[in-house]
Design a protein around this motif. Structure first.
Motif, PDB file in Angstrom:
ATOM      1  N   UNK A 264       0.828  -1.211   0.000  1.00 45.19           N
ATOM      2  CA  UNK A 264       0.000   0.000   0.000  1.00 45.19           C
ATOM      3  C   UNK A 264       0.860   1.259   0.000  1.00 45.19           C
ATOM      4  N   UNK A 265       1.925   1.252   0.801  1.00 41.59           N
ATOM      5  CA  UNK A 265       2.833   2.402   0.820  1.00 41.59           C
ATOM      6  C   UNK A 265       3.494   2.582  -0.544  1.00 41.59           C
ATOM      7  N   UNK A 266       3.945   1.471  -1.142  1.00 43.41           N
ATOM      8  CA  UNK A 266       4.585   1.570  -2.455  1.00 43.41           C
ATOM      9  C   UNK A 266       3.635   2.057  -3.533  1.00 43.41           C
ATOM     10  N   UNK A 267       2.410   1.536  -3.539  1.00 40.48           N
ATOM     11  CA  UNK A 267       1.427   1.997  -4.524  1.00 40.48           C
ATOM     12  C   UNK A 267       1.102   3.477  -4.340  1.00 40.48           C
ATOM     13  N   UNK A 268       1.060   3.924  -3.092  1.00 37.75           N
ATOM     14  CA  UNK A 268       0.792   5.338  -2.843  1.00 37.75           C
ATOM     15  C   UNK A 268       1.932   6.207  -3.373  1.00 37.75           C
ATOM     16  N   UNK A 269       3.174   5.786  -3.140  1.00 37.96           N
ATOM     17  CA  UNK A 269       4.317   6.565  -3.613  1.00 37.96           C
ATOM     18  C   UNK A 269       4.390   6.602  -5.139  1.00 37.96           C
ATOM     19  N   UNK A 270       3.903   5.554  -5.802  1.00 41.21           N
ATOM     20  CA  UNK A 270       3.941   5.523  -7.267  1.00 41.21           C
ATOM     21  C   UNK A 270       2.776   6.293  -7.876  1.00 41.21           C
ATOM     22  N   UNK A 271       1.587   6.111  -7.317  1.00 42.17           N
ATOM     23  CA  UNK A 271       0.389   6.662  -7.950  1.00 42.17           C
ATOM     24  C   UNK A 271       0.094   8.105  -7.554  1.00 42.17           C
ATOM     25  N   UNK A 272       0.546   8.531  -6.379  1.00 44.42           N
ATOM     26  CA  UNK A 272       0.260   9.905  -5.981  1.00 44.42           C
ATOM     27  C   UNK A 272       0.877  10.938  -6.932  1.00 44.42           C
ATOM     28  N   UNK A 273       2.149  10.807  -7.326  1.00 43.85           N
ATOM     29  CA  UNK A 273       2.675  11.794  -8.299  1.00 43.85           C
ATOM     30  C   UNK A 273       1.943  11.762  -9.631  1.00 43.85           C
ATOM     31  N   UNK A 274       1.563  10.560 -10.082  1.00 37.23           N
ATOM     32  CA  UNK A 274       0.827  10.468 -11.351  1.00 37.23           C
ATOM     33  C   UNK A 274      -0.517  11.171 -11.230  1.00 37.23           C
ATOM     34  N   UNK A 275      -1.215  10.934 -10.130  1.00 38.62           N
ATOM     35  CA  UNK A 275      -2.510  11.585  -9.926  1.00 38.62           C
ATOM     36  C   UNK A 275      -2.354  13.093  -9.777  1.00 38.62           C
ATOM     37  N   UNK A 276      -1.265  13.530  -9.166  1.00 36.45           N
ATOM     38  CA  UNK A 276      -1.037  14.960  -8.989  1.00 36.45           C
ATOM     39  C   UNK A 276      -0.789  15.664 -10.326  1.00 36.45           C
ATOM     40  N   UNK A 277       0.019  15.049 -11.189  1.00 36.10           N
ATOM     41  CA  UNK A 277       0.363  15.690 -12.468  1.00 36.10           C
ATOM     42  C   UNK A 277      -0.760  15.594 -13.494  1.00 36.10           C
ATOM     43  N   UNK A 278      -1.599  14.553 -13.396  1.00 34.35           N
ATOM     44  CA  UNK A 278      -2.677  14.376 -14.366  1.00 34.35           C
ATOM     45  C   UNK A 278      -3.975  15.046 -13.949  1.00 34.35           C
ATOM     46  N   UNK A 279      -4.031  15.602 -12.748  1.00 35.23           N
ATOM     47  CA  UNK A 279      -5.270  16.241 -12.300  1.00 35.23           C
ATOM     48  C   UNK A 279      -5.519  17.529 -13.075  1.00 35.23           C
TER      49      UNK A 279
END
Length: 313
Positions: A264-279
């Motif tokens: 869960x921690x790893x998925x958060x670290x990977x997906x949070x930047x993607x979600x931030x830049x694509x928002x």
């Protein structure tokens, strides 16, 4: 021949009887007719269309036509539930009006003490057994977990390019990206299979060592005899069976909690930047808020976690 087939029953009826006339007519009717050029033609029966299913034309089926059916089915389901809840008490083999006695046992809800009993059971296996085999298992699972998360991030990039190709109809890029998909999928399958396989090896090794460790403590100094002599209401029954069942639940649960938390921690670290830049920069198209999808996801998950904890408490 087609003309003779029409009059054959009448001609044969007068000579050989009605049965023979009917048989000859059926024989002539079953044979293929010949055209003027001598080729045979068959008067085949009309076949149903491919879209017909049990006599229904599924290609013309629309949701507008099913609205009444869905309404009737919903009403029937609600009435069925109402009737069941109204009458099923009469067929129960127990007294359903009796209050259930539960809640008197002690429940640990303090986060700081929730895992207080885990450390005394985990530490001996990790540090006191005189072997490094457990650390090899842990290191291998960590490497495979990181590899799996990296492949998940690559799959996100692949999906983006795939749908871009489908949208812009770039035929020349279709087969190369499908080759990448085959390689990616093969690697993901191999990594996932061996991650699960090595994880099961880890569980078996831990269970075997912990079983011998706890059984040794129970058999040491003939503790089982003392339990028989000093038996009271608080003495446990069948300690050997309890050890076997509790270890079987404890070891997989600890490993699942640890690996699940790390993933869960790893998925958060990977997906949070993607979600931030694509928002989108505009929230709901109303006001300016860069990265608002990230804030909304954090708010939603945080509120859900707090609500679940308070309700469970």
């Amino acid at each position: 021949r087609g003309g003779r087939a029409a009059v054959a029953p009448v001609a044969l009826a007068g000579t050989s009887g009605a049965n023979e006339a009917l048989a000859a007519y059926q024989l002539l009717s079953s044979q293929p007719a010949r055209a003027a050029n001598g080729t045979e033609t068959s008067a085949a029966m009309p076949q149903p269309e491919d879209d017909n299913l049990f006599g229904f034309d599924t290609s013309r089926l629309k949701m507008d036509q099913l609205g009444g059916t869905l309404l009737v089915m919903c009403v029937v389901a609600v009435l069925g539930v109402f009737v069941f809840e109204l009458f099923h008490y009469h067929f129960a083999d127990t007294d359903l009006t009796k209050a259930v006695d539960f809640g008197s046992e002690r429940h640990e809800s303090d986060i700081s003490r929730l895992f207080s009993g885990v450390r005394p059971l985990v530490t001996p296996y990790l540090f006191q057994q005189g072997s490094k085999r457990q650390w090899y298992y842990i290191a291998t699972l960590v490497v495979l977990g990181l590899w799996s998360m990296f492949l998940g991030a690559v799959f996100l990039v692949w999906m983006k390019e795939f749908w871009d190709i489908m949208e812009h109809k770039k035929i020349e890029r279709f087969f190369p990206i499908m080759q990448d998909f085959v390689l990616l999928l093969s690697t993901m399958i191999l990594v996932g299979v061996y991650q699960s396989y090595i994880g099961m090896m880890f569980v078996i090794d831990w269970r075997r060592w912990m079983t011998m460790w706890l059984l040794g403590g129970w058999l040491d100094s003939k503790t089982y005899y003392r339990m028989q002599l000093a038996r009271s209401a608080e003495s446990p029954d069948n300690p050997d069976q309890r050890l076997q069942e509790d270890i079987n639940m404890f070891v997989p649960t600890v490993i699942q909690l640890a690996t699940g938390f790390a993933e869960a921690i790893g998925q958060m670290l990977i997906n949070l930047p993607i979600l931030l830049f694509l928002s989108p920069t505009t929230a709901f198209g109303v006001f300016y808020c860069p990265g608002w999808l990230l804030y909304l996801a954090l708010l939603y998950s945080g509120a859900g976690t707090i609500a679940a904890h308070l309700i469970g408490k």
